[in-house]
Design a protein around this motif. Structure first.
Motif, PDB file in Angstrom:
ATOM      1  N   PRO A   1      -8.196   5.682  -3.508  1.00  9.06           N
ATOM      2  CA  PRO A   1      -6.997   6.010  -4.287  1.00  9.06           C
ATOM      3  C   PRO A   1      -7.133   7.311  -5.079  1.00  9.06           C
ATOM      4  O   PRO A   1      -6.183   8.101  -5.139  1.00  9.06           O
ATOM      5  CB  PRO A   1      -6.849   4.798  -5.218  1.00  9.06           C
TER       6      PRO A   1
ATOM      7  N   ALA B   1       0.764   4.084  -2.828  1.00  4.13           N
ATOM      8  CA  ALA B   1       0.533   5.489  -2.487  1.00  4.13           C
ATOM      9  C   ALA B   1       1.584   6.383  -3.127  1.00  4.13           C
ATOM     10  O   ALA B   1       1.262   7.456  -3.678  1.00  4.13           O
ATOM     11  CB  ALA B   1       0.534   5.655  -0.969  1.00  4.13           C
TER      12      ALA B   1
ATOM     13  N   TYR C   1      -6.546   1.754   4.920  1.00 10.42           N
ATOM     14  CA  TYR C   1      -5.201   2.144   5.335  1.00 10.42           C
ATOM     15  C   TYR C   1      -5.050   3.658   5.463  1.00 10.42           C
ATOM     16  O   TYR C   1      -4.456   4.154   6.435  1.00 10.42           O
ATOM     17  CB  TYR C   1      -4.197   1.595   4.328  1.00 10.42           C
ATOM     18  N   THR C   2      -5.586   4.402   4.509  1.00  9.94           N
ATOM     19  CA  THR C   2      -5.354   5.855   4.485  1.00  9.94           C
ATOM     20  C   THR C   2      -6.575   6.685   4.869  1.00  9.94           C
ATOM     21  O   THR C   2      -6.438   7.874   5.157  1.00  9.94           O
ATOM     22  CB  THR C   2      -4.909   6.298   3.076  1.00  9.94           C
TER      23      THR C   2
ATOM     24  N   PHE D   1      -6.934   0.160   0.428  1.00  8.25           N
ATOM     25  CA  PHE D   1      -6.318   1.481   0.473  1.00  8.25           C
ATOM     26  C   PHE D   1      -7.135   2.436   1.332  1.00  8.25           C
ATOM     27  O   PHE D   1      -6.578   3.231   2.099  1.00  8.25           O
ATOM     28  CB  PHE D   1      -6.180   2.038  -0.951  1.00  8.25           C
TER      29      PHE D   1
ATOM     30  N   PHE E   1      -8.096  -3.482  -4.117  1.00  7.73           N
ATOM     31  CA  PHE E   1      -7.114  -2.439  -3.831  1.00  7.73           C
ATOM     32  C   PHE E   1      -7.779  -1.219  -3.199  1.00  7.73           C
ATOM     33  O   PHE E   1      -7.300  -0.687  -2.192  1.00  7.73           O
ATOM     34  CB  PHE E   1      -6.400  -2.033  -5.120  1.00  7.73           C
ATOM     35  N   SER E   2      -8.882  -0.764  -3.766  1.00  7.32           N
ATOM     36  CA  SER E   2      -9.567   0.424  -3.240  1.00  7.32           C
ATOM     37  C   SER E   2     -10.031   0.207  -1.808  1.00  7.32           C
ATOM     38  O   SER E   2      -9.907   1.097  -0.955  1.00  7.32           O
ATOM     39  CB  SER E   2     -10.761   0.789  -4.128  1.00  7.32           C
TER      40      SER E   2
ATOM     41  N   LEU F   1       0.830  -1.205   0.000  1.00  4.67           N
ATOM     42  CA  LEU F   1       0.000   0.000   0.000  1.00  4.67           C
ATOM     43  C   LEU F   1       0.861   1.250   0.000  1.00  4.67           C
ATOM     44  O   LEU F   1       0.513   2.250  -0.648  1.00  4.67           O
ATOM     45  CB  LEU F   1      -0.943  -0.019   1.211  1.00  4.67           C
TER      46      LEU F   1
ATOM     47  N   ALA G   1      -2.553  -0.978  -8.981  1.00  5.65           N
ATOM     48  CA  ALA G   1      -3.035  -2.034  -8.088  1.00  5.65           C
ATOM     49  C   ALA G   1      -2.438  -3.380  -8.467  1.00  5.65           C
ATOM     50  O   ALA G   1      -1.938  -4.127  -7.613  1.00  5.65           O
ATOM     51  CB  ALA G   1      -4.558  -2.096  -8.132  1.00  5.65           C
TER      52      ALA G   1
END
Length: 277
Positions: free
Chosen positions: A99, A61, A94-95, A91, A87-88, A57, A76
């Motif tokens: 994305p 980023a 995580y953030t 992500f 992936f979305s 990730l 991805a």
């Protein structure tokens, strides 16, 4: 840092699209599969799969920022995710941003800081004779361990193998903090001085050969035993000219809860070492 961890980090960075197979990876970096997870987590503070996921990730980023014209799906796939949707989802967890939102307004998550009390327990190198155990294997989350143990406890009682007279051991075939709960495996064993009867209730004989160990004793809650094991992997091993044997970490439960109050529980932790020859 242990050389196997350094080699693992290099392998991860060189193979971002590869699915981690513990046994294949352990062969690639020259480290026993019994110990690689624990060495890695002791050095980095992260379970191997969680570290790899975060590293992927992070790479994605950086690429979202550096490569504004590269498609999100291409990034991805390059970073080891199977679809844009997977992936979305990862992500955003995580953030806190998708994305596409991150690409417009980057926002890095706060790093996790692991703060543990320093420790320097007394560690002795010991050699144990052959141990004959009757074992049952628990497969699954540690929270369901008692379900596995109930028939084993009854079998021990029926065969006169009380914890007060017969030693109790745990052999950790996996690191419970580094595998999916359903993949966790631990052997629970009781020492038997006489030959066992025919196996019952998935209970079977296992012999532990004579071995050298780094042994230390922990008094107190079982929840703190992992911190002691991490000390052996991360600090003691690095400070002593010893090599790990291809055998599981072993813990002897000298006394058991609830017969013994939590603060008085005694656990002897054994880290397997190569012979001196």
């Amino acid at each position: 840092m242990h050389p196997a961890v350094t080699r693992t980090l290099k392998w991860l960075s060189d193979n971002p699209q590869q699915t981690i197979d513990l046994y294949g990876l352990s062969q690639a970096v020259g480290c026993s599969a019994y110990h690689l997870h624990r060495l890695f987590r002791a050095a980095t503070g992260w379970p191997l799969h969680a570290y790899m996921r975060r590293w992927r990730l992070d790479q994605a980023a950086h690429r979202l920022i550096r490569e504004p014209h590269t498609g999100i799906l291409d990034i991805a796939l390059d970073c080891g995710f199977q679809s844009a949707e997977a992936f979305s989802r990862a992500f955003r967890e995580y953030t806190g941003r998708s994305p596409s939102q991150f690409r417009i307004q980057p926002h890095w998550p706060q790093p996790i800081v692991h703060q543990e009390q320093s420790m320097q327990p007394q560690v002795d190198i010991v050699t144990t004779p052959t141990l004959q155990l009757a074992c049952i294997e628990h497969c699954g989350p540690m929270q369901s361990l008692l379900v596995t143990l109930q028939p084993f406890i009854q079998w021990r009682r029926a065969n006169g193998l009380s914890p007060h007279s017969s030693r109790t051991f745990n052999l950790y075939l996996t690191d419970p903090h580094s595998v999916e709960p359903q993949q966790n495996r631990v052997l629970i064993g009781v020492e038997t001085l006489a030959p066992m009867e025919a196996p019952k209730l998935n209970i079977y004989a296992r012999q532990i050969p004579p071995m050298r160990w780094a042994k230390t004793r922990h008094v107190g809650s079982w929840a703190c035993v992992e911190a002691v094991a991490r000390y052996l992997y991360a600090e003691w091993l690095a400070e002593n000219a010893e090599s790990l044997a291809d055998f599981p970490l072993m813990i002897e439960r000298v006394n058991l809860y609830p017969d013994t109050p939590e603060h008085a529980l005694i656990s002897d932790i054994y880290l397997p070492l190569m012979s001196e020859n």
